[in-house]
Design a protein around this motif. Structure first.
Motif, PDB file in Angstrom:
ATOM      1  N   SER A 118       1.551  -5.590   0.859  1.00  0.00           N
ATOM      2  CA  SER A 118       1.584  -4.133   0.975  1.00  0.00           C
ATOM      3  C   SER A 118       0.333  -3.579   1.629  1.00  0.00           C
ATOM      4  CB  SER A 118       1.763  -3.511  -0.421  1.00  0.00           C
ATOM      5  OG  SER A 118       2.982  -3.934  -0.994  1.00  0.00           O
ATOM      6  N   GLY A 135      -0.287  -5.838   4.837  1.00  0.00           N
ATOM      7  CA  GLY A 135       0.930  -5.805   5.642  1.00  0.00           C
ATOM      8  C   GLY A 135       1.194  -4.450   6.269  1.00  0.00           C
ATOM      9  N   SER A 136       0.666  -3.391   5.653  1.00  0.00           N
ATOM     10  CA  SER A 136       0.839  -2.072   6.245  1.00  0.00           C
ATOM     11  C   SER A 136       0.021  -1.913   7.525  1.00  0.00           C
ATOM     12  CB  SER A 136       0.431  -0.993   5.235  1.00  0.00           C
ATOM     13  OG  SER A 136      -0.936  -1.122   4.882  1.00  0.00           O
ATOM     14  N   ARG A 137      -0.998  -2.736   7.679  1.00  0.00           N
ATOM     15  CA  ARG A 137      -1.850  -2.691   8.876  1.00  0.00           C
ATOM     16  C   ARG A 137      -1.469  -3.781   9.877  1.00  0.00           C
ATOM     17  NH1 ARG A 137      -6.464   0.441   8.009  1.00  0.00           N
ATOM     18  NH2 ARG A 137      -6.689   1.176   5.859  1.00  0.00           N
ATOM     19  N   ILE A 138      -1.010  -4.920   9.360  1.00  0.00           N
ATOM     20  CA  ILE A 138      -0.567  -6.017  10.216  1.00  0.00           C
ATOM     21  C   ILE A 138       0.934  -6.185  10.013  1.00  0.00           C
ATOM     22  CG2 ILE A 138      -0.873  -8.440  10.826  1.00  0.00           C
ATOM     23  CD1 ILE A 138      -3.588  -8.372   9.480  1.00  0.00           C
ATOM     24  N   GLN A 139       1.719  -5.624  10.901  1.00  0.00           N
ATOM     25  CA  GLN A 139       3.171  -5.650  10.737  1.00  0.00           C
ATOM     26  C   GLN A 139       3.740  -7.044  10.978  1.00  0.00           C
ATOM     27  OE1 GLN A 139       4.933  -3.079   9.645  1.00  0.00           O
ATOM     28  NE2 GLN A 139       3.099  -1.788   9.541  1.00  0.00           N
ATOM     29  N   GLU A 140       3.248  -7.711  12.028  1.00  0.00           N
ATOM     30  CA  GLU A 140       3.783  -9.016  12.400  1.00  0.00           C
ATOM     31  C   GLU A 140       2.657  -9.951  12.814  1.00  0.00           C
ATOM     32  OE1 GLU A 140       6.624  -8.505  15.492  1.00  0.00           O
ATOM     33  OE2 GLU A 140       8.213  -7.792  14.161  1.00  0.00           O
ATOM     34  N   ASP A 152       7.431 -11.245  10.412  1.00  0.00           N
ATOM     35  CA  ASP A 152       7.018 -10.222   9.463  1.00  0.00           C
ATOM     36  C   ASP A 152       5.908 -10.769   8.569  1.00  0.00           C
ATOM     37  OD1 ASP A 152       7.599  -7.591   7.945  1.00  0.00           O
ATOM     38  OD2 ASP A 152       7.738  -9.137   6.387  1.00  0.00           O
ATOM     39  N   TYR A 153       4.850  -9.980   8.388  1.00  0.00           N
ATOM     40  CA  TYR A 153       3.669 -10.494   7.690  1.00  0.00           C
ATOM     41  C   TYR A 153       3.996 -10.897   6.247  1.00  0.00           C
ATOM     42  CZ  TYR A 153      -1.057 -10.978   5.899  1.00  0.00           C
ATOM     43  OH  TYR A 153      -2.198 -11.483   5.327  1.00  0.00           O
ATOM     44  N   GLY A 154       4.864 -10.146   5.586  1.00  0.00           N
ATOM     45  CA  GLY A 154       5.233 -10.509   4.226  1.00  0.00           C
ATOM     46  C   GLY A 154       5.859 -11.889   4.150  1.00  0.00           C
ATOM     47  N   VAL A 199      10.850 -10.541   0.290  1.00  0.00           N
ATOM     48  CA  VAL A 199      11.052 -10.593   1.743  1.00  0.00           C
ATOM     49  C   VAL A 199      12.286 -11.421   2.059  1.00  0.00           C
ATOM     50  CG1 VAL A 199       8.604 -10.291   2.298  1.00  0.00           C
ATOM     51  CG2 VAL A 199       9.519 -12.587   1.950  1.00  0.00           C
ATOM     52  N   TYR A 235      -3.190 -16.039   7.425  1.00  0.00           N
ATOM     53  CA  TYR A 235      -3.360 -15.612   8.812  1.00  0.00           C
ATOM     54  C   TYR A 235      -3.126 -16.808   9.719  1.00  0.00           C
ATOM     55  CZ  TYR A 235      -7.913 -17.827   8.104  1.00  0.00           C
ATOM     56  OH  TYR A 235      -8.906 -18.719   7.795  1.00  0.00           O
TER      57      TYR A 235
END
Length: 253
Positions: free
Chosen positions: A41, A44-49, A54-56, A129, A186
């Motif tokens: 959250s 992931g809100s800053r790094i979408q993919e 999908d980052y999640g 996810v 990452y």
């Protein structure tokens, strides 16, 4: 191979696990949920993919590796250290069984426990996810090899440890930092070139990369190299354990 001896040790170790089953089940579920809240959250809100994923979902293989590695080491190290602590190790050593049967019982139980934790985390992650496993056979292979190899490492740590504090020394000061710095959350392609080169000396990178490839078909290092790395590590641990039982280091004194 004395399968009766292996089964006896295995059942004794698993009985300890079932006595704390609720704790063993709830702990990974809560920790996984917290990781998704913090990483999924907040970050992931800053790094979408990451690399189109999908980052999640991207962090799921790293989360599983983090828990499986730490649980494998913890279960195996405590499993062999406790008989040393109370003196039962001498009964095991005097029994008509060889070191392979002793290792198979203790390490097999530790690997089974960590495999259970890995499956629980995978099921928990699927609630947060959408996950698709492109190479399920490879995923199972990497998961089993990781459980086995780090259970062997934990077995060595349990023999080496002289007290309960030393049981946590290597996992906390060495293994956990390596996992966090091994691309669990990452892609190493996001790092500057110099740090990418340095990161390749971290053995956990190859585990996480190969495991993530099984999910998404993308890897930071070649998959064959990842398999060779985990296979070589497993053989190295077996060699160390063979030497320990041959010389009696830390188990016969």
């Amino acid at each position: 191979m004395n399968w009766t001896a292996v089964a006896t040790i295995y059942r004794a170790e698993m009985a300890r696990f079932w006595r704390t089953f609720l704790q063993s089940f709830i702990s990974p579920v809560l920790s996984t949920s917290l990781y998704f809240v913090v990483f999924g959250s907040a970050i992931g809100s800053r790094i979408q993919e990451v690399d189109g994923i999908d980052y999640g979902a991207f962090i799921v293989p790293g989360l599983i590796m983090l828990s499986v590695i730490t649980q494998s080491i913890s279960n195996a190290s405590f499993g062999i250290y406790f008989p040393k602590f109370i003196g039962n190790i001498y009964e095991i050593l005097s029994a008509p069984i060889n070191f392979l049967e002793v290792v198979a019982g203790f390490v097999g139980a530790a690997a089974t426990k960590s495999l259970f934790i890995g499956v629980v985390i995978l099921c928990t992650a699927s609630l947060f996810v959408d996950l698709s496993i492109q190479h399920p056979v490879a995923m199972v292979a990497f998961l089993l090899l990781t459980c086995l190899s780090f259970s062997l490492m934990g077995f060595i740590i349990g023999i080496w440890a002289g007290n309960f504090e030393q049981l946590q020394l290597v996992p906390l000061l060495v293994v956990t930092p390596l996992v966090f710095l091994g691309g669990s959350f990452y892609s190493i392609s996001m790092l500057p070139p110099v740090w990418q080169t340095i990161t390749l000396f971290n053995p956990v990178v190859y585990l996480v990369s190969g495991f993530r490839w099984a999910f998404f078909g993308q890897a930071d290092v070649p998959v064959l190299l990842s398999l060779c790395a985990i296979g070589g590590f497993t053989l190295a641990c077996m060699g160390v354990i063979w030497w320990i039982f041959k010389t009696g280091w830390r188990i016969r004194a």
